[in-house]
Design a protein around this motif. Structure first.
Motif, PDB file in Angstrom:
ATOM      1  N   LYS A  38       0.830  -1.203   0.000  1.00 52.76           N
ATOM      2  CA  LYS A  38       0.000   0.000   0.000  1.00 52.76           C
ATOM      3  C   LYS A  38       0.865   1.254   0.000  1.00 52.76           C
ATOM      4  O   LYS A  38       0.594   2.206  -0.748  1.00 52.76           O
ATOM      5  CB  LYS A  38      -0.931   0.004   1.209  1.00 52.76           C
ATOM      6  N   ALA A  39       1.886   1.272   0.834  1.00 52.49           N
ATOM      7  CA  ALA A  39       2.782   2.433   0.896  1.00 52.49           C
ATOM      8  C   ALA A  39       3.515   2.624  -0.428  1.00 52.49           C
ATOM      9  O   ALA A  39       3.674   3.757  -0.899  1.00 52.49           O
ATOM     10  CB  ALA A  39       3.773   2.273   2.040  1.00 52.49           C
ATOM     11  N   PHE A  40       3.957   1.521  -1.034  1.00 54.05           N
ATOM     12  CA  PHE A  40       4.592   1.594  -2.344  1.00 54.05           C
ATOM     13  C   PHE A  40       3.640   2.204  -3.358  1.00 54.05           C
ATOM     14  O   PHE A  40       3.999   3.110  -4.107  1.00 54.05           O
ATOM     15  CB  PHE A  40       5.032   0.198  -2.805  1.00 54.05           C
ATOM     16  N   GLY A  41       2.405   1.706  -3.391  1.00 54.57           N
ATOM     17  CA  GLY A  41       1.420   2.192  -4.356  1.00 54.57           C
ATOM     18  C   GLY A  41       1.114   3.664  -4.172  1.00 54.57           C
ATOM     19  O   GLY A  41       1.082   4.433  -5.139  1.00 54.57           O
ATOM     20  N   VAL A  42       0.915   4.085  -2.927  1.00 53.04           N
ATOM     21  CA  VAL A  42       0.610   5.489  -2.653  1.00 53.04           C
ATOM     22  C   VAL A  42       1.779   6.381  -3.064  1.00 53.04           C
ATOM     23  O   VAL A  42       1.599   7.406  -3.733  1.00 53.04           O
ATOM     24  CB  VAL A  42       0.256   5.681  -1.159  1.00 53.04           C
ATOM     25  N   CYS A  43       2.974   5.998  -2.673  1.00 51.72           N
ATOM     26  CA  CYS A  43       4.162   6.806  -2.993  1.00 51.72           C
ATOM     27  C   CYS A  43       4.389   6.863  -4.506  1.00 51.72           C
ATOM     28  O   CYS A  43       4.718   7.919  -5.053  1.00 51.72           O
ATOM     29  CB  CYS A  43       5.370   6.206  -2.275  1.00 51.72           C
ATOM     30  N   PHE A  44       4.193   5.741  -5.183  1.00 44.99           N
ATOM     31  CA  PHE A  44       4.393   5.699  -6.628  1.00 44.99           C
ATOM     32  C   PHE A  44       3.342   6.550  -7.350  1.00 44.99           C
ATOM     33  O   PHE A  44       3.660   7.296  -8.271  1.00 44.99           O
ATOM     34  CB  PHE A  44       4.349   4.248  -7.115  1.00 44.99           C
TER      35      PHE A  44
END
Length: 164
Positions: A38-44
């Protein structure tokens, strides 16, 4: 979680195994895989949105290029940082400095700084745009290094286009 508390409070001696503070903090991380994704997706997504918004502001007279340079650079940093959630900060830095990626990493980071310098300090729109293009190319070359034989394929394709 106890190990992270000990490390952050300074109670963990941890010097006997030769690991640094970043490695110990990385090992003590308790983020679940779902949270990391989730953090990867949000940051990306934030990185992509910043880059797109920057491209939209490029045509605003007067301040458009400066806003573009900032948003595009922030977008690239955010997209690059997003992978830290997947593999951790230490491993990310190690892979960025691997021999097949170090040149692309250095060029990308130098162009990022030069983009901001050209937009704000030197106030040279042409240079800022040139450094943004170079930043994009270096980021693409960096990304291609993770795909087996992708750089070879792109190099051959470009050489075929140039030779004909």
């Amino acid at each position: 979680m106890d190990k992270l508390k000990k490390v952050l409070s300074g109670q963990d001696e941890g010097g006997g195994d030769g690991t640094g503070i970043l490695e110990r903090a990385n090992e003590a991380s308790t983020l679940a895989w779902g949270t990391r994704m989730k953090a990867f997706g949000v940051c990306f997504v934030i990185g992509i949105v910043c880059s797109i918004l920057g491209s939209c502001t490029l045509w605003i007279p007067g301040v458009g290029l400066a806003v573009f340079a900032v948003l595009y650079s922030v977008g690239n940093v955010s997209a690059l940082a997003s992978t830290m959630f997947l593999i951790g900060p230490c491993r990310q830095l190690k892979t960025m400095c691997a021999k097949e990626r170090v040149l692309a990493t250095v060029v990308m980071l130098v162009c990022l700084v030069l983009t901001l310098c050209a937009a704000f300090w030197w106030k040279n729109n042409g240079l800022a745009l040139l450094f943004c293009v170079m930043q994009f190319l270096a980021f693409a070359w960096y990304g291609l290094s993770y795909i087996p034989f992708a750089r070879d394929g792109v190099t051959k394709l470009c050489s075929m286009c140039v030779s004909e």
